[in-house]
Design a protein around this motif. Structure first.
Motif, PDB file in Angstrom:
ATOM      1  N   THR A  46      -7.494   3.231   1.312  1.00 17.10           N
ATOM      2  CA  THR A  46      -6.779   3.702  -0.130  1.00 17.10           C
ATOM      3  C   THR A  46      -6.865   2.374  -0.748  1.00 17.10           C
ATOM      4  OG1 THR A  46      -4.791   4.347   1.650  1.00 17.10           O
ATOM      5  CG2 THR A  46      -3.975   4.356  -0.962  1.00 17.10           C
TER       6      THR A  46
ATOM      7  N   CYS B 254       0.671   3.154   6.326  1.00 19.74           N
ATOM      8  CA  CYS B 254      -0.052   1.721   6.104  1.00 19.74           C
ATOM      9  C   CYS B 254       0.808   0.925   6.320  1.00 19.74           C
ATOM     10  CB  CYS B 254      -1.180   1.636   5.472  1.00 19.74           C
ATOM     11  SG  CYS B 254      -1.940   0.141   5.136  1.00 19.74           S
TER      12      CYS B 254
ATOM     13  N   CYS C 272       0.818  -1.369   0.088  1.00 22.94           N
ATOM     14  CA  CYS C 272      -0.195   0.023  -0.012  1.00 22.94           C
ATOM     15  C   CYS C 272       0.988   0.669   0.013  1.00 22.94           C
ATOM     16  CB  CYS C 272      -1.034   0.198   1.683  1.00 22.94           C
ATOM     17  SG  CYS C 272      -1.652   1.559   1.550  1.00 22.94           S
TER      18      CYS C 272
HETATM   19 ZN    ZN Z   1      -3.166   0.600   3.151  1.00 22.31          ZN
END
Ligand code: ZN
Ligand code: ZN
Length: 126
Positions: free
Chosen positions: A114, A55, A50
Motif C-alpha cells: 500500500t 495490514c 498503514c
Molecule cells: Zn500495509
C-alpha cells in the motif's frame, strides 16, 4: 486508535528503547519527543499506521529535528520568497496569484504494497 510497541536504538549509546505509542491511520500521524532511557538523549518520532484494513504495520520517521517544524519553517520561507516575487512582478505590471496549500504530504510505502501519504498541516501563515 492503534497503539504500537515502538522500539528503537539510541544512536548515541545504542541502548534499545521500547515504549507504547499511538499510531493513527494515515493520513493522520502522531509526533512526539523520545528520551533514551539510558543516556537521556532526546530525539523525535513521527508514526503513522498503514491505512490498509488488512495490514497492521506502521511506518515511522525518527529524527532530531521535528518534521512538522521543518514543514512549517519551509512553508514560511516559501511564502516569504513568493511574496517578494509577487511584489516585484506587481512593480512590472504583472499579476500573480497563488494558493498556499494547507497540507504537506509525506509519501510512504508499506511492505504490504500500500502506498499512502501522511499530511502535515501547515499553519495559516497570513
Ligand atoms: Zn500495509
Ligand atoms: Zn542513549
Amino acid at each position: 486508535m492503534n497503539i504500537v510497541d515502538f522500539q528503537y536504538f539510541c544512536y548515541r549509546c545504542r541502548t534499545e528503547n521500547k515504549l507504547p505509542l499511538p499510531a493513527p491511520d494515515a493520513p493522520d500521524y502522531h509526533h512526539t519527543d523520545l528520551t533514551c532511557s539510558n543516556c537521556g538523549d532526546a530525539t523525535r518520532v513521527l508514526l503513522s499506521s498503514c491505512p490498509n484494513d488488512d495490514c497492521n504495520q506502521y511506518v515511522f520517521w525518527i529524527n532530531d529535528i521535528s518534521i512538522p517544524d521543518i514543514v512549517t519553517g519551509f512553508a514560511k520561507y516559501m511564502v516569504h520568497n513568493m511574496q517578494t516575487m509577487i511584489d516585484k512582478a506587481a512593480l512590472q505590471g504583472a499579476e500573480i496569484s497563488m494558493d498556499t496549500p494547507d497540507k504537506y504530504p509525506i509519501n510512504a510505502s508499506c511492505p504490504c504494497g500500500t502506498d499512502f501519504s501522511i499530511s502535515i498541516t501547515i499553519p495559516d501563515l497570513d
